[in-house]
Design an enzyme around this catalytic site. Structure first.
Site, PDB file in Angstrom:
ATOM      1  N   GLY A  37       0.814  -1.214   0.000  1.00  0.00           N
ATOM      2  CA  GLY A  37       0.000   0.000   0.000  1.00  0.00           C
ATOM      3  C   GLY A  37       0.846   1.261   0.000  1.00  0.00           C
ATOM      4  O   GLY A  37       2.021   1.243  -0.337  1.00  0.00           O
ATOM      5  N   GLU A  41       3.685   6.186  -7.857  1.00  0.00           N
ATOM      6  CA  GLU A  41       3.764   5.983  -9.300  1.00  0.00           C
ATOM      7  C   GLU A  41       4.526   4.693  -9.652  1.00  0.00           C
ATOM      8  O   GLU A  41       4.261   4.081 -10.680  1.00  0.00           O
ATOM      9  CB  GLU A  41       4.390   7.230  -9.935  1.00  0.00           C
ATOM     10  CG  GLU A  41       4.103   7.473 -11.389  1.00  0.00           C
ATOM     11  CD  GLU A  41       2.679   7.183 -11.865  1.00  0.00           C
ATOM     12  OE1 GLU A  41       2.556   6.410 -12.829  1.00  0.00           O
ATOM     13  OE2 GLU A  41       1.705   7.721 -11.288  1.00  0.00           O
ATOM     14  N   GLY A  42       5.465   4.288  -8.793  1.00  0.00           N
ATOM     15  CA  GLY A  42       6.182   3.030  -9.040  1.00  0.00           C
ATOM     16  C   GLY A  42       5.222   1.850  -9.019  1.00  0.00           C
ATOM     17  O   GLY A  42       5.215   0.999  -9.933  1.00  0.00           O
ATOM     18  N   HIS A  43       4.386   1.791  -7.977  1.00  0.00           N
ATOM     19  CA  HIS A  43       3.386   0.719  -7.906  1.00  0.00           C
ATOM     20  C   HIS A  43       2.450   0.776  -9.120  1.00  0.00           C
ATOM     21  O   HIS A  43       2.091  -0.244  -9.704  1.00  0.00           O
ATOM     22  CB  HIS A  43       2.515   0.869  -6.650  1.00  0.00           C
ATOM     23  CG  HIS A  43       3.249   0.747  -5.355  1.00  0.00           C
ATOM     24  ND1 HIS A  43       3.403   1.803  -4.490  1.00  0.00           N
ATOM     25  CD2 HIS A  43       3.860  -0.307  -4.750  1.00  0.00           C
ATOM     26  CE1 HIS A  43       4.054   1.410  -3.417  1.00  0.00           C
ATOM     27  NE2 HIS A  43       4.358   0.136  -3.543  1.00  0.00           N
ATOM     28  N   GLN A 159      14.523  -9.124  -3.782  1.00  0.00           N
ATOM     29  CA  GLN A 159      13.190  -9.697  -3.585  1.00  0.00           C
ATOM     30  C   GLN A 159      12.705 -10.362  -4.884  1.00  0.00           C
ATOM     31  O   GLN A 159      12.206 -11.495  -4.863  1.00  0.00           O
ATOM     32  CB  GLN A 159      12.233  -8.585  -3.174  1.00  0.00           C
ATOM     33  CG  GLN A 159      10.781  -8.964  -3.168  1.00  0.00           C
ATOM     34  CD  GLN A 159       9.929  -7.843  -2.599  1.00  0.00           C
ATOM     35  OE1 GLN A 159       9.834  -7.689  -1.402  1.00  0.00           O
ATOM     36  NE2 GLN A 159       9.297  -7.064  -3.456  1.00  0.00           N
ATOM     37  N   VAL A 182      10.776   3.157 -11.211  1.00  0.00           N
ATOM     38  CA  VAL A 182      10.281   4.514 -11.484  1.00  0.00           C
ATOM     39  C   VAL A 182      10.965   5.458 -10.501  1.00  0.00           C
ATOM     40  O   VAL A 182      11.052   5.169  -9.308  1.00  0.00           O
ATOM     41  CB  VAL A 182       8.750   4.585 -11.332  1.00  0.00           C
ATOM     42  CG1 VAL A 182       8.247   6.007 -11.538  1.00  0.00           C
ATOM     43  CG2 VAL A 182       8.084   3.643 -12.330  1.00  0.00           C
ATOM     44  N   LEU A 190      11.364   5.917  -6.372  1.00  0.00           N
ATOM     45  CA  LEU A 190      10.167   6.147  -5.559  1.00  0.00           C
ATOM     46  C   LEU A 190      10.026   5.005  -4.561  1.00  0.00           C
ATOM     47  O   LEU A 190      10.304   3.850  -4.875  1.00  0.00           O
ATOM     48  CB  LEU A 190       8.919   6.213  -6.437  1.00  0.00           C
ATOM     49  CG  LEU A 190       8.854   7.341  -7.460  1.00  0.00           C
ATOM     50  CD1 LEU A 190       7.476   7.341  -8.138  1.00  0.00           C
ATOM     51  CD2 LEU A 190       9.122   8.701  -6.835  1.00  0.00           C
ATOM     52  N   SER A 191       9.611   5.350  -3.357  1.00  0.00           N
ATOM     53  CA  SER A 191       9.421   4.344  -2.314  1.00  0.00           C
ATOM     54  C   SER A 191       8.440   4.913  -1.297  1.00  0.00           C
ATOM     55  O   SER A 191       8.466   6.121  -1.015  1.00  0.00           O
ATOM     56  CB  SER A 191      10.761   4.056  -1.622  1.00  0.00           C
ATOM     57  OG  SER A 191      10.535   3.410  -0.381  1.00  0.00           O
ATOM     58  N   SER A 192       7.599   4.054  -0.741  1.00  0.00           N
ATOM     59  CA  SER A 192       6.658   4.527   0.284  1.00  0.00           C
ATOM     60  C   SER A 192       7.427   5.122   1.455  1.00  0.00           C
ATOM     61  O   SER A 192       6.947   6.026   2.134  1.00  0.00           O
ATOM     62  CB  SER A 192       5.786   3.373   0.776  1.00  0.00           C
ATOM     63  OG  SER A 192       5.179   2.723  -0.328  1.00  0.00           O
TER      64      SER A 192
HETATM   65  P1  AMP Z   1       6.111  -2.383  -1.611  1.00  0.00           P
HETATM   66  O1  AMP Z   1       4.729  -1.816  -1.479  1.00  0.00           O
HETATM   67  O2  AMP Z   1       7.183  -1.424  -1.226  1.00  0.00           O
HETATM   68  O3  AMP Z   1       6.242  -3.740  -0.969  1.00  0.00           O
HETATM   69  O4  AMP Z   1       6.341  -2.632  -3.158  1.00  0.00           O
HETATM   70  C1  AMP Z   1       5.433  -3.378  -3.923  1.00  0.00           C
HETATM   71  C2  AMP Z   1       6.032  -3.638  -5.283  1.00  0.00           C
HETATM   72  O5  AMP Z   1       6.291  -2.386  -5.929  1.00  0.00           O
HETATM   73  C3  AMP Z   1       7.380  -4.372  -5.221  1.00  0.00           C
HETATM   74  O6  AMP Z   1       7.432  -5.326  -6.269  1.00  0.00           O
HETATM   75  C4  AMP Z   1       8.374  -3.270  -5.424  1.00  0.00           C
HETATM   76  O7  AMP Z   1       9.600  -3.702  -5.984  1.00  0.00           O
HETATM   77  C5  AMP Z   1       7.624  -2.373  -6.393  1.00  0.00           C
HETATM   78  N1  AMP Z   1       8.142  -1.002  -6.365  1.00  0.00           N
HETATM   79  C6  AMP Z   1       8.358  -0.233  -5.274  1.00  0.00           C
HETATM   80  N2  AMP Z   1       8.912   0.954  -5.635  1.00  0.00           N
HETATM   81  C7  AMP Z   1       9.034   0.923  -6.986  1.00  0.00           C
HETATM   82  C8  AMP Z   1       9.533   1.844  -7.958  1.00  0.00           C
HETATM   83  N3  AMP Z   1      10.032   3.030  -7.609  1.00  0.00           N
HETATM   84  N4  AMP Z   1       9.519   1.475  -9.261  1.00  0.00           N
HETATM   85  C9  AMP Z   1       9.025   0.259  -9.630  1.00  0.00           C
HETATM   86  N5  AMP Z   1       8.536  -0.643  -8.759  1.00  0.00           N
HETATM   87  C10 AMP Z   1       8.549  -0.329  -7.455  1.00  0.00           C
END
Ligand code: AMP
Length: 286
Positions: A37, A41-43, A159, A182, A190-192
């Site tokens: 959650g 934009e990455g998600h 992962q 992204v 991008l990261s949460s």
């Molecule tokens: P998370 O919610 O952080 O567990 O991420 C869920 C999925 O989104 C995972 O497969 C992550 O590798 C991917 N993800 C997170 N950040 C990015 C990003 N900046 N660009 C592309 N995929 C991402």
């Protein structure tokens, strides 16, 4: 995405199982995008890619307690289901699966998926039990959602490699798709967790991608070794004194084994801390 459909919110495991079975009976292919959650934009790029690969897209939203260590940020991890649902609706996601932790881990839960080799290096070296938690929840999601395809991000390269290994070693009938990272304007992935960064640390964090690209730019030079590439990256990172490198590794992107030369297929991966926030990133070399 194809024609807009309403996004179903499914909280119960039984309902997810029967929805998925119904889709398969109709001959439809499902793609799953597992997330925790706080969608960005990455998600959403993963969701768009999933829609190209299958007839129906499921996004799972679950902050998985089992992959957090006791001193990690499980309690403060950002959660905003309403906002996430709105984002999923706007992209025409077919179903959001958002189970409770109590349903996912029944009292006495005692079976886990533990990879014995690749999960112990890089992020696994400091985050003990992290990938055991990740692989366990991904295996459960595969069993509950029954996707034909699962989309993961290259940003979390270890992962993605481990999920690929689990699919192979445990014969999950799932095709893994890995999506590009992204980035923000300055290159920060991008990261949460970027939401935790104070403005000054956010500005400094740009050095991570800058150092990776500088180092990757040297990869074509004759005779350059993986060690040289790591040195260039480390020098770049040292320009921000507030940043502590946890690891910097030049490894094969699929097997995570250290490489001697920055040949095609190798990647430079980093985890670093800034202002109490852990950042991970990587760049493919060659
Ligand atoms: P998370 O919610 O952080 O567990 O991420 C869920 C999925 O989104 C995972 O497969 C992550 O590798 C991917 N993800 C997170 N950040 C990015 C990003 N900046 N660009 C592309 N995929 C991402």
């Amino acid at each position: 995405m194809k024609a807009k459909r309403d996004t179903l919110l499914i909280g119960e495991i039984d309902r997810m199982l029967s929805w998925s079975a119904g889709q398969h009976r109709e001959g439809r292919q499902l793609a799953l995008v597992p997330t925790m959650g706080a969608l960005h934009e990455g998600h959403l790029s993963l969701v768009r890619l999933a829609a190209e690969k299958a007839d129906r897209v499921v996004v799972s939203i679950f902050v998985n307690p089992v992959q957090f260590g006791p001193r990690e940020d499980f309690d403060r991890y950002p959660r905003d289901l309403e906002r996430d649902l709105a984002a999923c609706r706007s992209l025409g996601v077919d179903a959001v699966f958002a189970p409770s932790a109590a349903d996912m881990y029944l009292p006495g839960h005692g079976v886990f998926v533990d990879e014995e080799c690749w999960s112990k290096v890089m992020c696994g070296a400091t985050r003990e039990g992290h990938f055991r938690g990740v692989l366990t929840v991904v295996a459960k999601l595969f069993n509950i959602v029954r996707p034909d395809t699962a989309v993961f991000g290259r940003k979390d390269a270890q992962q993605a490699a481990l999920v690929g290994k689990m699919i192979r070693d445990l014969n999950f009938p799932v095709t893994l798709v890995i999506a590009p990272t992204v980035r923000d304007r300055d290159g920060l992935a991008l990261s949460s967790r970027n939401a935790y960064l104070k403005p000054e640390d956010r500005r400094r964090a740009g050095v991570v991608f800058k150092s990776l690209t500088e180092a990757a730019g040297q990869a074509g030079q004759p005779g350059i070794s993986a060690g040289d590439i790591c040195r260039v990256a480390r020098e770049g990172l040292s320009r921000e004194p507030g940043l502590q490198v946890e690891y910097l590794a030049c490894v094969d992107a699929h097997t995570l084994q250290p490489v001697d030369a920055p040949a095609p297929g190798a990647m430079l991966a980093v985890a670093a801390w800034i202002g109490g926030v852990r950042l991970v990133d990587n760049i493919v070399l060659g």
